[in-house]
Design a protein around this motif. Structure first.
Motif, PDB file in Angstrom:
ATOM      1  N   PRO A   3      86.712  55.175   8.317  1.00 27.55           N
ATOM      2  CA  PRO A   3      86.044  56.482   8.254  1.00 27.55           C
ATOM      3  C   PRO A   3      86.602  57.430   9.330  1.00 27.55           C
ATOM      4  CG  PRO A   3      84.624  54.888   9.327  1.00 27.55           C
ATOM      5  CD  PRO A   3      85.845  54.145   8.881  1.00 27.55           C
ATOM      6  N   PRO A   4      86.459  58.742   9.124  1.00 28.05           N
ATOM      7  CA  PRO A   4      87.039  59.734  10.034  1.00 28.05           C
ATOM      8  C   PRO A   4      86.488  59.671  11.464  1.00 28.05           C
ATOM      9  CG  PRO A   4      86.251  60.780   8.018  1.00 28.05           C
ATOM     10  CD  PRO A   4      85.847  59.347   7.960  1.00 28.05           C
ATOM     11  N   ASP A   5      85.265  59.214  11.627  1.00 32.72           N
ATOM     12  CA  ASP A   5      84.667  59.165  12.966  1.00 32.72           C
ATOM     13  C   ASP A   5      84.764  57.779  13.603  1.00 32.72           C
ATOM     14  OD1 ASP A   5      82.948  58.052  11.163  1.00 32.72           O
ATOM     15  OD2 ASP A   5      81.126  58.840  12.096  1.00 32.72           O
ATOM     16  N   LYS A   6      85.669  56.940  13.089  1.00 30.60           N
ATOM     17  CA  LYS A   6      85.828  55.585  13.612  1.00 30.60           C
ATOM     18  C   LYS A   6      86.241  55.639  15.087  1.00 30.60           C
ATOM     19  CE  LYS A   6      88.282  51.290  13.012  1.00 30.60           C
ATOM     20  NZ  LYS A   6      89.466  50.634  12.485  1.00 30.60           N
ATOM     21  N   LYS A   7      85.591  54.815  15.905  1.00 34.88           N
ATOM     22  CA  LYS A   7      85.872  54.755  17.341  1.00 34.88           C
ATOM     23  C   LYS A   7      87.161  53.952  17.543  1.00 34.88           C
ATOM     24  CE  LYS A   7      84.763  54.952  21.772  1.00 34.88           C
ATOM     25  NZ  LYS A   7      85.289  56.052  22.510  1.00 34.88           N
TER      26      LYS A   7
END
Length: 130
Positions: free
Chosen positions: A103-107
């Motif tokens: 996902p785009p907000d993956k840490k």
């Protein structure tokens, strides 16, 4: 003549003072026991001069270590380091925003951000070459 890296404290003393009647100040059995002090404690400018003479025998590295050991220096250094680390982290955050992931907000860790950036730049170069 002093070179650019040499200070007054690096030079040997010009002459040594002869021993005087007051050379035994502070020793046991001297005038201190009778309650009469032959050598008053240094004050103000005299105290600064005494500290300077005390530091003369130290190497340049030891003087630097002592200067860096002060609370004022440590506080200033910690502040500078905090600002540097914050700028470093902001740069990683900006780079992270430019990298596509699912996902785009993956840490991601810093090393993962760098490796992904290398792969992404390589991919973009390949796309431009075709």
């Amino acid at each position: 003549m002093l070179n650019s890296e040499q200070t007054e404290l690096d030079l040997p003393p010009a002459h040594s003072e002869p021993e005087s009647v007051f050379s035994d100040c502070g020793r046991v059995g001297g005038a201190e026991e009778s309650g009469v002090a032959l050598c008053p404690q240094p004050r103000g400018a005299e105290q600064a001069e005494a500290v300077k003479k005390d530091l003369q025998h130290l190497s340049r590295e030891e003087r630097r270590r002592r200067r860096r050991a002060t609370a004022k220096y440590r506080t200033a250094h910690a502040t500078r380091e905090r600002i540097r680390v914050e700028a470093f982290n902001m740069a990683f955050a900006e780079l992270r925003k430019l990298l596509p992931t699912l996902p785009p907000d993956k840490k991601l860790s810093k090393i993962e951000i760098l490796r992904l950036a290398i792969c992404y730049i390589s991919y973009l170069n390949h796309v431009l070459d075709v």
